[in-house]
Motif scaffolding. Structure first.
Motif, PDB file in Angstrom:
ATOM      1  N   VAL A   1       0.663  -1.104  -0.046  1.00 19.95           N
ATOM      2  CA  VAL A   1      -0.117  -0.027   0.048  1.00 19.95           C
ATOM      3  C   VAL A   1       0.889   1.139  -0.079  1.00 19.95           C
ATOM      4  CG1 VAL A   1      -0.140  -0.038   2.608  1.00 19.95           C
ATOM      5  CG2 VAL A   1      -2.162   1.310   1.194  1.00 19.95           C
ATOM      6  N   GLN A   2       0.377   2.242  -0.603  1.00 16.30           N
ATOM      7  CA  GLN A   2       1.147   3.285  -0.466  1.00 16.30           C
ATOM      8  C   GLN A   2       1.112   4.094   0.653  1.00 16.30           C
ATOM      9  OE1 GLN A   2      -0.250   5.939  -4.019  1.00 16.30           O
ATOM     10  NE2 GLN A   2       0.833   4.810  -5.414  1.00 16.30           N
ATOM     11  N   PRO A   3       2.064   5.000   1.005  1.00 18.32           N
ATOM     12  CA  PRO A   3       1.820   5.847   2.492  1.00 18.32           C
ATOM     13  C   PRO A   3       0.507   6.591   2.390  1.00 18.32           C
ATOM     14  CG  PRO A   3       3.916   6.130   1.298  1.00 18.32           C
ATOM     15  CD  PRO A   3       3.345   5.226   0.409  1.00 18.32           C
ATOM     16  N   GLY A   4       0.058   6.672   3.218  1.00 13.72           N
ATOM     17  CA  GLY A   4      -1.260   7.296   3.615  1.00 13.72           C
ATOM     18  C   GLY A   4      -2.527   6.617   3.358  1.00 13.72           C
ATOM     19  N   GLY A   5      -2.263   5.374   2.721  1.00 15.54           N
ATOM     20  CA  GLY A   5      -3.189   4.185   2.374  1.00 15.54           C
ATOM     21  C   GLY A   5      -3.775   3.768   3.685  1.00 15.54           C
TER      22      GLY A   5
ATOM     23  N   ASN B   1      -5.014   2.760   9.046  1.00 17.40           N
ATOM     24  CA  ASN B   1      -5.279   3.907   8.254  1.00 17.40           C
ATOM     25  C   ASN B   1      -3.833   5.021   8.512  1.00 17.40           C
ATOM     26  OD1 ASN B   1      -7.930   3.148   7.552  1.00 17.40           O
ATOM     27  ND2 ASN B   1      -8.675   4.379   9.396  1.00 17.40           N
ATOM     28  N   SER B   2      -3.777   5.984   7.332  1.00 16.28           N
ATOM     29  CA  SER B   2      -2.765   6.766   7.475  1.00 16.28           C
ATOM     30  C   SER B   2      -1.450   5.988   7.547  1.00 16.28           C
ATOM     31  CB  SER B   2      -2.871   7.531   8.482  1.00 16.28           C
ATOM     32  OG  SER B   2      -4.149   8.426   8.562  1.00 16.28           O
ATOM     33  N   LEU B   3      -1.276   4.861   6.633  1.00 16.06           N
ATOM     34  CA  LEU B   3      -0.265   4.126   7.059  1.00 16.06           C
ATOM     35  C   LEU B   3       1.195   4.854   6.515  1.00 16.06           C
ATOM     36  CD1 LEU B   3      -1.626   0.589   5.700  1.00 16.06           C
ATOM     37  CD2 LEU B   3      -0.495   1.100   7.883  1.00 16.06           C
ATOM     38  N   LYS B   4       2.226   4.463   7.186  1.00 14.83           N
ATOM     39  CA  LYS B   4       3.631   5.100   6.987  1.00 14.83           C
ATOM     40  C   LYS B   4       4.580   3.917   6.720  1.00 14.83           C
ATOM     41  CE  LYS B   4       2.661   8.123  10.868  1.00 14.83           C
ATOM     42  NZ  LYS B   4       3.077   8.749  12.018  1.00 14.83           N
ATOM     43  N   PRO B   5       5.658   4.326   6.148  1.00 11.17           N
ATOM     44  CA  PRO B   5       6.896   3.360   5.680  1.00 11.17           C
ATOM     45  C   PRO B   5       7.037   2.470   6.798  1.00 11.17           C
ATOM     46  CG  PRO B   5       7.246   5.358   4.544  1.00 11.17           C
ATOM     47  CD  PRO B   5       6.048   5.569   5.136  1.00 11.17           C
ATOM     48  N   ASP B   6       7.173   3.183   7.955  1.00 13.27           N
ATOM     49  CA  ASP B   6       7.664   2.543   9.339  1.00 13.27           C
ATOM     50  C   ASP B   6       6.743   1.524   9.712  1.00 13.27           C
ATOM     51  OD1 ASP B   6       9.105   5.336  10.920  1.00 13.27           O
ATOM     52  OD2 ASP B   6      10.029   4.292   9.339  1.00 13.27           O
ATOM     53  N   ASP B   7       5.496   1.514   9.112  1.00 12.16           N
ATOM     54  CA  ASP B   7       4.707   0.544   9.609  1.00 12.16           C
ATOM     55  C   ASP B   7       4.802  -0.731   8.686  1.00 12.16           C
ATOM     56  OD1 ASP B   7       2.069   2.905   9.536  1.00 12.16           O
ATOM     57  OD2 ASP B   7       2.773   2.051  11.304  1.00 12.16           O
ATOM     58  N   THR B   8       5.819  -0.905   7.732  1.00 13.48           N
ATOM     59  CA  THR B   8       5.996  -2.120   7.260  1.00 13.48           C
ATOM     60  C   THR B   8       6.592  -3.033   8.096  1.00 13.48           C
ATOM     61  OG1 THR B   8       6.612  -0.706   5.131  1.00 13.48           O
ATOM     62  CG2 THR B   8       7.776  -2.970   5.164  1.00 13.48           C
ATOM     63  N   ALA B   9       6.102  -4.301   7.980  1.00 13.89           N
ATOM     64  CA  ALA B   9       6.291  -5.424   8.840  1.00 13.89           C
ATOM     65  C   ALA B   9       5.847  -6.561   8.541  1.00 13.89           C
ATOM     66  CB  ALA B   9       6.368  -4.783  10.366  1.00 13.89           C
ATOM     67  N   VAL B  10       6.184  -7.766   9.172  1.00 11.86           N
ATOM     68  CA  VAL B  10       5.154  -9.012   9.146  1.00 11.86           C
ATOM     69  C   VAL B  10       4.471  -8.737  10.548  1.00 11.86           C
ATOM     70  CG1 VAL B  10       5.090 -11.455   9.374  1.00 11.86           C
ATOM     71  CG2 VAL B  10       6.626 -10.391   8.190  1.00 11.86           C
ATOM     72  N   TYR B  11       2.897  -8.763  10.256  1.00 17.24           N
ATOM     73  CA  TYR B  11       1.964  -8.554  11.266  1.00 17.24           C
ATOM     74  C   TYR B  11       1.493 -10.090  11.683  1.00 17.24           C
ATOM     75  CZ  TYR B  11       1.903  -3.523  10.644  1.00 17.24           C
ATOM     76  OH  TYR B  11       2.524  -2.202  10.759  1.00 17.24           O
ATOM     77  N   TYR B  12       1.631 -10.158  12.951  1.00 14.32           N
ATOM     78  CA  TYR B  12       0.961 -11.545  13.484  1.00 14.32           C
ATOM     79  C   TYR B  12      -0.195 -11.539  14.608  1.00 14.32           C
ATOM     80  CZ  TYR B  12       5.792 -13.219  12.328  1.00 14.32           C
ATOM     81  OH  TYR B  12       6.869 -13.357  11.637  1.00 14.32           O
ATOM     82  N   CYS B  13      -0.754 -12.124  14.370  1.00 12.79           N
ATOM     83  CA  CYS B  13      -2.133 -12.245  15.295  1.00 12.79           C
ATOM     84  C   CYS B  13      -1.721 -13.177  16.412  1.00 12.79           C
ATOM     85  CB  CYS B  13      -3.533 -12.980  14.420  1.00 12.79           C
ATOM     86  SG  CYS B  13      -4.990 -13.006  15.783  1.00 12.79           S
TER      87      CYS B  13
ATOM     88  N   VAL C   1       2.797  -6.704   5.472  1.00 15.12           N
ATOM     89  CA  VAL C   1       2.526  -5.403   5.202  1.00 15.12           C
ATOM     90  C   VAL C   1       3.568  -4.582   4.747  1.00 15.12           C
ATOM     91  CG1 VAL C   1       1.325  -3.210   6.005  1.00 15.12           C
ATOM     92  CG2 VAL C   1       0.418  -5.394   6.788  1.00 15.12           C
ATOM     93  N   THR C   2       3.545  -3.908   3.592  1.00 18.12           N
ATOM     94  CA  THR C   2       4.586  -3.108   2.775  1.00 18.12           C
ATOM     95  C   THR C   2       3.922  -1.794   2.725  1.00 18.12           C
ATOM     96  OG1 THR C   2       5.692  -5.007   2.132  1.00 18.12           O
ATOM     97  CG2 THR C   2       6.475  -2.938   1.372  1.00 18.12           C
ATOM     98  N   VAL C   3       4.318  -0.728   3.039  1.00 15.10           N
ATOM     99  CA  VAL C   3       4.084   0.636   3.025  1.00 15.10           C
ATOM    100  C   VAL C   3       5.100   1.468   2.300  1.00 15.10           C
ATOM    101  CG1 VAL C   3       3.140   2.802   3.909  1.00 15.10           C
ATOM    102  CG2 VAL C   3       2.796   0.684   4.973  1.00 15.10           C
ATOM    103  N   SER C   4       4.864   1.558   0.823  1.00 14.64           N
ATOM    104  CA  SER C   4       5.941   2.172   0.118  1.00 14.64           C
ATOM    105  C   SER C   4       5.310   2.897  -1.233  1.00 14.64           C
ATOM    106  CB  SER C   4       6.734   0.888  -0.786  1.00 14.64           C
ATOM    107  OG  SER C   4       7.791   1.611  -1.414  1.00 14.64           O
ATOM    108  N   SER C   5       5.952   3.677  -1.784  1.00 13.82           N
ATOM    109  CA  SER C   5       5.285   4.443  -3.168  1.00 13.82           C
ATOM    110  C   SER C   5       6.173   3.770  -4.070  1.00 13.82           C
ATOM    111  CB  SER C   5       5.859   5.979  -2.729  1.00 13.82           C
ATOM    112  OG  SER C   5       6.963   6.245  -2.440  1.00 13.82           O
TER     113      SER C   5
END
Length: 115
Positions: free
Chosen positions: A12-16, A83-95, A111-115
């Motif tokens: 997803v792009q930043p801000g997405g 919401n309002s995703l940032k590049p720093d949110d890029t990670a593997v997310y675990y439940c 989850v990858t946040v990148s333009s």
């Protein structure tokens, strides 16, 4: 056998926005709490958000106001709206779910946040 299965990750792009889902093989009220963690390369796994049996929630400071954890008891599912995703949110997310003092984990979703 307890299973937690995540879905919904992606690029997803930043801000997405993205919505992650976690489907449990057991009733989610048997867990206390359930939550989402994330791990970026070279870092330790960190707590993102939790929801307790009574419905109260807790968030990491870095995601407050942007992420929302919720649940659907009938569907045995927990969600993370991001919401309002940032590049720093890029990670593997675990439940994660804690049941009778044991930790259960899903396999993770990227989850990858990148333009």
């Amino acid at each position: 056998q307890v299973q937690l299965v995540e879905s919904g990750g992606g690029l997803v792009q930043p801000g997405g926005s993205l919505r992650l889902s976690c489907a449990a093989s057991q009733g989610i009220l048997s867990f206390n709490p359930m939550g989402w963690y994330r791990q970026a390369p070279g870092t330790e796994r960190e707590l993102v958000a939790r929801i307790y049996r009574g419905g109260s929630t807790a968030y990491a400071d870095s995601v407050k106001g942007r992420f929302t954890i919720s649940r659907d008891i009938a569907k045995n599912s927990v969600y993370l709206q991001m919401n309002s995703l940032k590049p720093d949110d890029t990670a593997v997310y675990y439940c994660n779910g804690v049941r009778f003092s044991s930790d259960y984990w899903g396999q993770g979703t990227q989850v990858t946040v990148s333009s």
